[in-house]
Design an enzyme around this catalytic site. Structure first.
Site, mmCIF file in Angstrom:
data_model
loop_
_atom_site.group_PDB
_atom_site.id
_atom_site.type_symbol
_atom_site.label_atom_id
_atom_site.label_comp_id
_atom_site.label_asym_id
_atom_site.label_seq_id
_atom_site.Cartn_x
_atom_site.Cartn_y
_atom_site.Cartn_z
ATOM 1 N N ASP A 241 -11.648 38.635 -91.894
ATOM 2 C CA ASP A 241 -11.586 37.429 -92.706
ATOM 3 C C ASP A 241 -12.474 36.395 -92.016
ATOM 4 O OD1 ASP A 241 -9.618 35.597 -94.644
ATOM 5 O OD2 ASP A 241 -10.270 34.547 -92.839
ATOM 6 N N GLU B 202 -13.419 33.883 -100.857
ATOM 7 C CA GLU B 202 -12.004 33.510 -100.842
ATOM 8 C C GLU B 202 -11.882 32.023 -100.521
ATOM 9 O OE1 GLU B 202 -7.919 35.529 -99.258
ATOM 10 O OE2 GLU B 202 -9.402 35.065 -97.723
ATOM 11 N N HIS C 96 -13.520 39.595 -96.200
ATOM 12 C CA HIS C 96 -12.981 38.436 -96.915
ATOM 13 C C HIS C 96 -13.845 37.218 -96.594
ATOM 14 C CE1 HIS C 96 -8.564 39.519 -98.048
ATOM 15 N NE2 HIS C 96 -9.465 40.124 -98.780
ATOM 16 N N HIS D 209 -7.167 38.414 -89.695
ATOM 17 C CA HIS D 209 -7.030 37.027 -90.140
ATOM 18 C C HIS D 209 -6.449 36.254 -88.963
ATOM 19 C CE1 HIS D 209 -5.258 33.572 -92.172
ATOM 20 N NE2 HIS D 209 -5.803 33.927 -93.323
#
Lengths: 153, 333
Positions: free
Chosen positions: B174, B295, B260, B144
């Site tokens: 992510d 997400e 994600h 991330h």
């Protein structure tokens, strides 16, 4: 896959996720001090241990700031001064729960509406950018009922 | 030749934060929604069950029964390291282990095959790996922003995963690390949050575009009216918009155990700030058969509708890929 209809969202949220959650001030006492209670929520998407609640300040009607040494938090029936929360890594404030903030008062508050401005400094315990504290401010008009004002005298 | 979609789409309940925290949706409502959003369910430990870092037996029973009722597949459990849980010191290595082990047990009891790890556990990961192996759980570091694929910490994590080379330790990219531009609402927020004008917003934007470091950003902020507030605001940009290229997944692809599907908005059917077409094509090029958890992390809106729109976008990019390449290695089953 079982069929089920999507649950659509109403335009207005059912409840505030601000620190100042309720719309009433309730007179009361804590440790022999007179004051008022206000409902508060954790302004976060997740539960946090009380150790992450590092500082709180409240002003009523633009008055002098009431700080962490004087303010107390009642969570799950237990009342603690804000300044005592920092070691409490194992007491978790569940993200959906409403707690109550005790605001001690030197003088009784008149019945009617009062503007509260408050902030809480929350420790973000996992931030990728390192240790960080974020301030969440909240302003709301809360009502103290006539009977309540009498009781607080 | 089958034209069945090969990517498995699901949702993390983090997408539903606005409705969940304002009491609009119950947990059961979110499960019902997930059934309409691809059928994969990801939860965030401390957001979605009481008792964190432990998972209460009551929640385990209710979750498993609800997942079965709605025909859902548990995909990934969001664990936390919470390194900075105390104001005056970080968690010690022993405390990090003690904090993480119950989360692994809880995730396994709930039926999750994957656990998202935060990078903060990297220094103790070899102490928790035996538990993951015993439970049959695959743990993955979330890459991330600012932990881009090429960043110092990101590279450290990837090298560790490659060195340990266990099926129980991988990575979870992510989509926020594959940014092409800064989300418009976050950039605009600089006006109120830090008192910036057009020219100053443009300077921040230009610095981000040329991949300026956090130190460069902090230096630029010193020229702004309120450097401290400007840095606080800009850290949100540097902490959510990365500069990785989806093609960079190629060499590390065998360690990718989950994705994600972070997104901030869908405008005219596309995510304007993240390189979704390139990401979907890279996943298909590499024959990805795992899940993508949508997400949503944008402004409060109808979270169900916005996730449905993002998943439609992914399916469109997938169909374009199939039209150009055929299903190839992406057929999976």
């Amino acid at each position: 896959m079982a069929a089920s209809d999507p649950v659509s969202a109403p335009r207005m949220p059912a409840a505030s996720t601000d620190l100042l959650h309720g719309r009433e001030l309730v007179p009361g006492a804590d440790g022999g001090r007179a004051g008022v209670w206000a409902e508060v929520r954790l302004p976060s998407y997740r539960s946090l241990p009380l150790s992450c609640v590092v500082d709180v300040e409240v002003r009523i009607d633009g008055g002098a700031p009431i700080t962490s040494e004087a303010l107390a938090l009642r969570l799950d029936g237990v009342t603690r001064r804000i300044a005592e929360l920092r070691p409490l890594r194992d007491v978790v404030w569940w993200v959906l729960d409403v707690a109550e903030l005790f605001i001690p008062l030197e003088h009784p508050l008149a019945a009617g509406e009062h503007e509260l401005s408050a902030w809480v400094d929350l420790l973000t315990p996992y931030a990728t950018v390192g240790r960080s504290v974020h301030r969440h401010a909240s302003v709301a008009t809360l009502r103290l009922a006539e009977a309540g004002a009498e009781a607080a005298r | 030749m089958t034209t069945a979609p090969s990517l498995q789409l699901g949702v993390t309940f983090h997408s539903f934060t606005a409705e969940w925290t304002s009491y609009v949706w119950s947990f059961e409502d979110m499960m019902a929604n997930a059934a309409q959003l691809g059928g994969g369910v990801e939860i965030v430990g401390p957001a979605h069950h009481r008792g964190f870092p432990r998972v209460p037996e009551e929640f385990v029973a209710a979750f498993r029964s609800s997942a079965e009722r709605h025909g859902l597949t548990p995909t990934s459990y969001g664990s936390y390291a919470d390194e900075f849980i105390l104001f005056d010191r970080g968690q010690t290595a022993d405390e990090l282990v003690e904090y993480t082990i119950p989360q692994l047990h809880g995730a396994a009891a709930l039926g999750f095959p994957v656990v998202r790890l935060q990078h903060n556990v990297a220094e103790v990961v070899e102490r928790i790996l035996p538990t993951a192996e015993r439970l049959g759980l695959r743990m993955g570091y979330e890459l991330h922003a600012p932990l881009d694929i090429g960043s110092e910490r990101g590279s450290f994590l990837i090298e560790q995963v490659q060195r340990i080379d266990s099926p129980y330790l991988g990575i979870i990219p992510d989509a926020g690390i594959f940014a092409r531009s800064i989300r418009a609402d976050l950039l605009e927020e600089g006006r109120h949050a830090a008192g910036l004008n057009d020219a100053q917003l443009q300077q921040i934007s230009a610095l981000w575009e040329c991949e300026g470091s956090r130190a460069d950003m902090e230096a630029l902020a010193q020229t702004f009216p309120d450097p401290e507030r400007a840095i606080d605001w800009a850290l949100h940009i540097w902490g959510s918009h990365g500069h990785s290229d989806p093609a960079d997944l190629g060499p590390i692809f065998r360690h990718v155990i989950h994705v994600h599907g972070k997104f901030y908005s869908i405008v005219d059917g596309d995510e304007p700030n993240l390189r979704y077409r390139d990401l979907v094509w890279a996943l298909l090029d590499n024959g990805y058969t795992g899940w993508i958890s949508s997400e949503y992390e944008g402004e409060p809106t109808d979270s169900f509708q916005v996730v449905a729109a993002q998943q439609a976008m992914i399916r469109r990019y997938e169909a374009e890929y199939v039209a150009e390449h055929g299903l190839g290695s992406a057929t999976g089953a």
